[in-house]
Structure formats: structure tokens, C-alpha cells
Scaffold this motif. Structure first.
Motif, mmCIF file in Angstrom:
data_model
loop_
_atom_site.group_PDB
_atom_site.id
_atom_site.type_symbol
_atom_site.label_atom_id
_atom_site.label_comp_id
_atom_site.label_asym_id
_atom_site.label_seq_id
_atom_site.Cartn_x
_atom_site.Cartn_y
_atom_site.Cartn_z
ATOM 1 N N THR A 20 4.945 9.600 -4.693
ATOM 2 C CA THR A 20 5.975 10.632 -4.807
ATOM 3 C C THR A 20 5.395 12.020 -5.068
ATOM 4 O O THR A 20 5.846 13.008 -4.482
ATOM 5 C CB THR A 20 6.969 10.261 -5.925
ATOM 6 N N PHE A 21 4.384 12.096 -5.944
ATOM 7 C CA PHE A 21 3.831 13.433 -6.216
ATOM 8 C C PHE A 21 2.990 13.922 -5.044
ATOM 9 O O PHE A 21 2.925 15.112 -4.752
ATOM 10 C CB PHE A 21 3.031 13.426 -7.526
ATOM 11 N N LEU A 70 4.090 4.574 -10.781
ATOM 12 C CA LEU A 70 4.892 4.666 -9.562
ATOM 13 C C LEU A 70 4.577 5.921 -8.767
ATOM 14 O O LEU A 70 4.588 5.898 -7.522
ATOM 15 C CB LEU A 70 6.381 4.624 -9.918
ATOM 16 N N ALA A 71 4.303 7.017 -9.466
ATOM 17 C CA ALA A 71 3.958 8.251 -8.754
ATOM 18 C C ALA A 71 2.725 8.067 -7.887
ATOM 19 O O ALA A 71 2.629 8.626 -6.785
ATOM 20 C CB ALA A 71 3.742 9.384 -9.754
ATOM 21 N N ALA A 123 4.705 5.745 -18.673
ATOM 22 C CA ALA A 123 3.649 4.905 -18.105
ATOM 23 C C ALA A 123 4.055 4.364 -16.742
ATOM 24 O O ALA A 123 3.274 4.399 -15.779
ATOM 25 C CB ALA A 123 3.327 3.755 -19.058
ATOM 26 N N LEU A 124 5.284 3.862 -16.649
ATOM 27 C CA LEU A 124 5.749 3.351 -15.358
ATOM 28 C C LEU A 124 5.913 4.473 -14.342
ATOM 29 O O LEU A 124 5.603 4.307 -13.155
ATOM 30 C CB LEU A 124 7.067 2.603 -15.535
ATOM 31 N N PRO A 144 -2.431 7.950 -0.506
ATOM 32 C CA PRO A 144 -3.487 6.959 -0.289
ATOM 33 C C PRO A 144 -3.343 5.645 -1.053
ATOM 34 O O PRO A 144 -4.053 4.686 -0.758
ATOM 35 C CB PRO A 144 -4.746 7.695 -0.760
ATOM 36 N N LEU A 145 -2.458 5.575 -2.060
ATOM 37 C CA LEU A 145 -2.434 4.404 -2.937
ATOM 38 C C LEU A 145 -1.150 3.589 -2.832
ATOM 39 O O LEU A 145 -0.839 2.812 -3.727
ATOM 40 C CB LEU A 145 -2.639 4.844 -4.390
ATOM 41 N N LEU A 146 -0.433 3.729 -1.751
ATOM 42 C CA LEU A 146 0.829 3.015 -1.613
ATOM 43 C C LEU A 146 0.622 1.511 -1.567
ATOM 44 O O LEU A 146 -0.333 1.013 -0.966
ATOM 45 C CB LEU A 146 1.535 3.450 -0.320
ATOM 46 N N ARG A 147 1.531 0.799 -2.222
ATOM 47 C CA ARG A 147 1.525 -0.655 -2.137
ATOM 48 C C ARG A 147 2.892 -1.193 -2.524
ATOM 49 O O ARG A 147 3.705 -0.486 -3.118
ATOM 50 C CB ARG A 147 0.428 -1.286 -3.008
ATOM 51 N N ARG A 148 3.137 -2.440 -2.195
ATOM 52 C CA ARG A 148 4.369 -3.113 -2.596
ATOM 53 C C ARG A 148 4.235 -3.564 -4.042
ATOM 54 O O ARG A 148 3.216 -4.104 -4.453
ATOM 55 C CB ARG A 148 4.619 -4.321 -1.685
#
Length: 336
Positions: free
Chosen positions: A120-121, A114-115, A109-110, A141-145
Motif C-alpha cells: 500500500t505505501f 500489511l503495508a 504491527a499488523l 516487491p513484497l506482495l504475497r497472499r
């Protein structure tokens, strides 16, 4: 002691089980992805216990067809595909195996979350497909801190709690929705409790589902829940496919009520690969490309987890038939 292994799916002939439980006679009824195992009358009459090994199929024969069975077990955590009321009506306990694969599902799930949120993918696919032109940090497109992000959990059981610990290790704020837990669980765990699914959806940056499939949870993540979603929501489902309505999820992703999703389970497996949402993702249509991940109901799997599952399923039967010790019963409300 004779155990009917219904919907047996392993490549071997139960060598592991025979090695660890030499006094038990194992009757194997193999299934395929398309259909449950055929169970003969002789198999039904011979069995003292029956175990269902399929995550997708129920046992083909009804509970009434097993005159000598004293316990039925679902070899897995989910128990939606074992006839709990039917066995209970005959005074026969139905059980599951909830204490295997917990770390694998929580890790999966994590990893899915994270992917998507670290890309990463996406990065790997872009470089593999486009070479140097795909070499850019802004492709995902979905990067975040993650520090300070809200990780919402539906169902704080063994796996939900394991997922919560992992999310907290990434400095995420963990909240959960589970109407069946006793009051005060939030105080003992340190995670924040919300008492309405809509509140969880409104507050969470990532929602991870860890609830069993039941009439209560079927379609739980549907149009209403997704309409309440916080902008940018990423949904992760490693529980049971029918908990999420694919039509509603497709609409939410198209309209922006949800930003992305990762699905290890589908309502029908693998038949839903032709669903419009999954088909669009497979075609890499721009609106869904890099916003969806699908894995083949694999979150539970590792060689170590499978060994645990196979042995624990037999131990549930042996403990009851040999010692009178009942564990992991899921149909107590139906037992006479």
C-alpha cells in the motif's frame, strides 16, 4: 501526596491529572528529545513518588537522591529505562503501566506488515512521485497472499496476544516463541508454540517482536537469528529498538536472508537515522527501496491511549500510597 513527573513531555501542565486527582501535587520536570530533565535537590526531597514519562531517557537523579519516595513508576509498558535494581535495593517498588495502548501497538504491527506485504505505501509513493508511469500493480516487491502464511510472534504477552488475534483474522497460521510463558499456553490460545528462536525464524513468513528489552533480549534478532530466516521473511519491530541489531539486519536485507522490515523503534532515537541501513532507505537506494518502513516510535499512540496512560500511571501511585495496593511491580526480585 507529591508526585515528581520526571521527563514530562506533554504540552500542557498536567491539567488532566489535576482534574482527576485533585488531592495530588504534581511537580513537573520537563525533558527534551536530546537530554533528560534536570531534577533539582528540592524536587528530589519533596517527592513521595516519581514517574518517568520518557521512552528514551532514564531519571537523571539516582534512586538514593529521593529520601521520601515510596514508589517509582515508568509511564509506559517498557521498563528498561527505570532503575529497577536501584529502587529495589532501597525497598521501593518500581512499576510500569502495561495495560494501555495494547490495541494501538497490535494494530500498528499488523498495519506495518500489511503495508509491506500488500504494497500500500509503495503504490501511493509511486503514483505520487511518477504519476501515470507509477500506475502499475506490480510495483510493490513484497506482495504475497496472507491466507496460510505463517505469522511468528516473539513474546506472547498482552500485545503479542492481541497481534496474534489480528493475524489469525487474516487466516494466517500463528506461531510464537516465549520461553517465559508456562507450559500449555499454546493449548489455551490455539496458537502453536516453538521452543527455539531459530525454529520461529525458519518457519515464519512474518516475524513480529513483542518482547520487553532486557539483557536477555538485547540483540536477540542478530546475525544468528537472521541467518536462520525463512526466504522472504518480513520483520516487524514495535517493541524496543535494541532487540534488533541494525548492522545484522542491513546485512540480511542486502544478502537476501530477509526480504523486508518495518521498524517503529530504533536502538537510538532518533540518532540512528544516519545508520547506513536507514540512510540507504532515505536515499531510496534500489536494494532497499520499498522493502523498509520506519515510523517514529508511534505504535503506542492515539489520543485515547495517551489519556489512558496518563491516568493509569497516577492510579498506580495513588493505589499504593493511599490504599497500600501494589500493582504492576516489575522489580520484586530486587526488593528487600
Amino acid at each position: 501526596m507529591k508526585i515528581l513527573c520526571a521527563n514530562w513531555q506533554a504540552d500542557d501542565d498536567a491539567e488532566l491529572e489535576r482534574e482527576h486527582f485533585p488531592g495530588i501535587d504534581f511537580i513537573l520536570a520537563r525533558s527534551t528529545n536530546d537530554r533528560p530533565a534536570e531534577i533539582s535537590t528540592a524536587m528530589c526531597q519533596a517527592a513521595d513518588a516519581v514517574i518517568n514519562y520518557s521512552p528514551a531517557h532514564n531519571i537523571a537523579a539516582p534512586a538514593a537522591a529521593f529520601p521520601n519516595v515510596r514508589i517509582a513508576v515508568r509511564s509506559g509498558v517498557g521498563f528498561d529505562n527505570i532503575d529497577a535494581p536501584g529502587w529495589g535495593a532501597r525497598g521501593i517498588p518500581a512499576c510500569n503501566v502495561p495495560d494501555y495502548g495494547t490495541t494501538e501497538v497490535a494494530d500498528h504491527a499488523l498495519a506495518l506488515a500489511l503495508a509491506l506485504t500488500r504494497g500500500t505505501f509503495t503504490y501511493a509513493n509511486e503514483i505520487a512521485r511518477d504519476g501515470a508511469s507509477g500506475w502499475h500493480f506490480a510495483k510493490a516487491p513484497l506482495l504475497r497472499r496472507h491466507k496460510g502464511a505463517v505469522f511468528g510472534i516473539v513474546g506472547l504477552g498482552r500485545i503479542g496476544l492481541a497481534a496474534a488475534r489480528r493475524a489469525a483474522a487474516f487466516d494466517m497460521r500463528v506461531i510464537f516463541y516465549d520461553p517465559h510463558l508456562l507450559s500449555g499456553v499454546d493449548l489455551s490460545t490455539g496458537y502453536e508454540r516453538v521452543h527455539a528462536l531459530a525454529d520461529l525464524m525458519q518457519l515464519s513468513d512474518i516475524v513480529s517482536i513483542h518482547a520487553p528489552l532486557s539483557e536477555e533480549t538485547r540483540g536477540l534478532i542478530g546475525a544468528a537469528a537472521l541467518a536462520a530466516a525463512k526466504p522472504g521473511l518480513v520483520l516487524v519491530n514495535t517493541a524496543r529498538g535494541p532487540i534488533v541489531e541494525l548492522d545484522a539486519l542491513e546485512k540480511a536485507l542486502r544478502q537476501g536472508n530477509a526480504a523486508g522490515a518495518a521498524l517503529d523503534v530504533l536502538p537510538n532515537e532518533p540518532g540512528d537515522l544516519d545508520h547506513p541501513l536507514i540512510a540507504a532507505w532515505r536515499r531510496r537506494e534500489p536494494w532497499i527501496a520499498d522493502r523498509l518502513i520506519v515510523t517514529p516510535h508511534a505504535a503506542f499512540y492515539s489520543p485515547a491511549a495517551m489519556r489512558d496512560l496518563r491516568l493509569k500511571a497516577i492510579e498506580v501511585v495513588r493505589a499504593y500510597l493511599a490504599d497500600g495496593r501494589l500493582t504492576n511491580c516489575i522489580n520484586g526480585e530486587f526488593l528487600r
